[in-house]
Design a protein around this motif. Structure first.
Motif, short mmCIF file in Angstrom:
data_model
loop_
_atom_site.label_atom_id
_atom_site.label_comp_id
_atom_site.label_asym_id
_atom_site.label_seq_id
_atom_site.Cartn_x
_atom_site.Cartn_y
_atom_site.Cartn_z
N PHE A 122 -1.33 15.17 -1.17
CA PHE A 122 -1.15 15.41 -2.59
C PHE A 122 -0.37 16.69 -2.81
O PHE A 122 -0.31 17.55 -1.93
N VAL A 153 -1.46 11.57 -4.09
CA VAL A 153 -1.59 12.00 -5.47
C VAL A 153 -0.42 12.93 -5.79
O VAL A 153 -0.20 13.92 -5.09
N THR A 165 5.06 14.82 -1.81
CA THR A 165 4.07 13.77 -1.60
C THR A 165 4.75 12.41 -1.52
O THR A 165 4.46 11.61 -0.61
#
Length: 176
Positions: A15, A38, A24
């Motif tokens: 993330f 994320v 990411t």
């Protein structure tokens, strides 16, 4: 060396916030090890930083929109929403109302440079004044949702879905 072997290679997630969100996307696209990702407050498929295509991401993805982000502006938020629409893997989009770019970060308010998301602001959509959501509240809410997302996708904990998708007045959640 003390960390070698501690990570479970079957349960890796990634993330990042801002440029880290683009990173990411790049890691999910190019590295087979992460199982979920994320991206916070920036689009992974980004018109300003080419090299990532949402169509090339097969892992579950959570995209976070800071609705009043005066760093990436409504242009960037629109790109995050387009990323969600284009995602073919399981995807969640969490839109945090009254939240600015650094409202999701513990950098919020440390200096004027990191004030995007603190105190008074002007809405991205109509220019009207408003007060940003408390960064401490935003971070706690986001941390719980990120933990639930990874519990669902890395640990196979189906009960985590309820926490991930729970109603909250600060959030607008979509999934597919």
């Amino acid at each position: 060396p003390e960390f070698v072997g501690l990570a479970d290679p079957e349960r890796l997630g990634v993330f990042g916030h801002s440029f880290g969100a683009v990173t990411t996307g790049k890691v999910l696209q190019d590295d087979p090890r992460p199982r979920a990702g994320v991206a916070i407050a920036a689009p992974v498929e980004n018109p300003l930083l080419p090299g990532v295509m949402v169509a090339n991401i097969d892992e579950p993805l959570m995209l976070v929109v800071a609705v009043e982000d005066n760093s990436i502006t409504e242009f960037g938020n629109g790109a995050i929403r387009q990323n969600f629409t284009a995602a073919h893997a399981p995807a969640w989009k969490l839109e945090f109302a009254d939240t600015g770019h650094f409202g999701v970060s513990d950098l919020a308010g440390l200096s004027e440079y990191f004030a995007a998301g603190c105190g008074m602001g002007m809405r991205q959509t109509d220019g009207s004044p408003f007060v940003y959501a408390d960064p401490f509240v935003v971070r706690e809410l986001l941390a719980g949702r990120v933990a639930a997302f990874f519990a669902l996708h890395l640990l196979g904990d189906e009960d985590a879905r309820a926490q991930l998708e729970a109603d909250d007045p600060l959030l607008d959640i979509a999934s597919k």
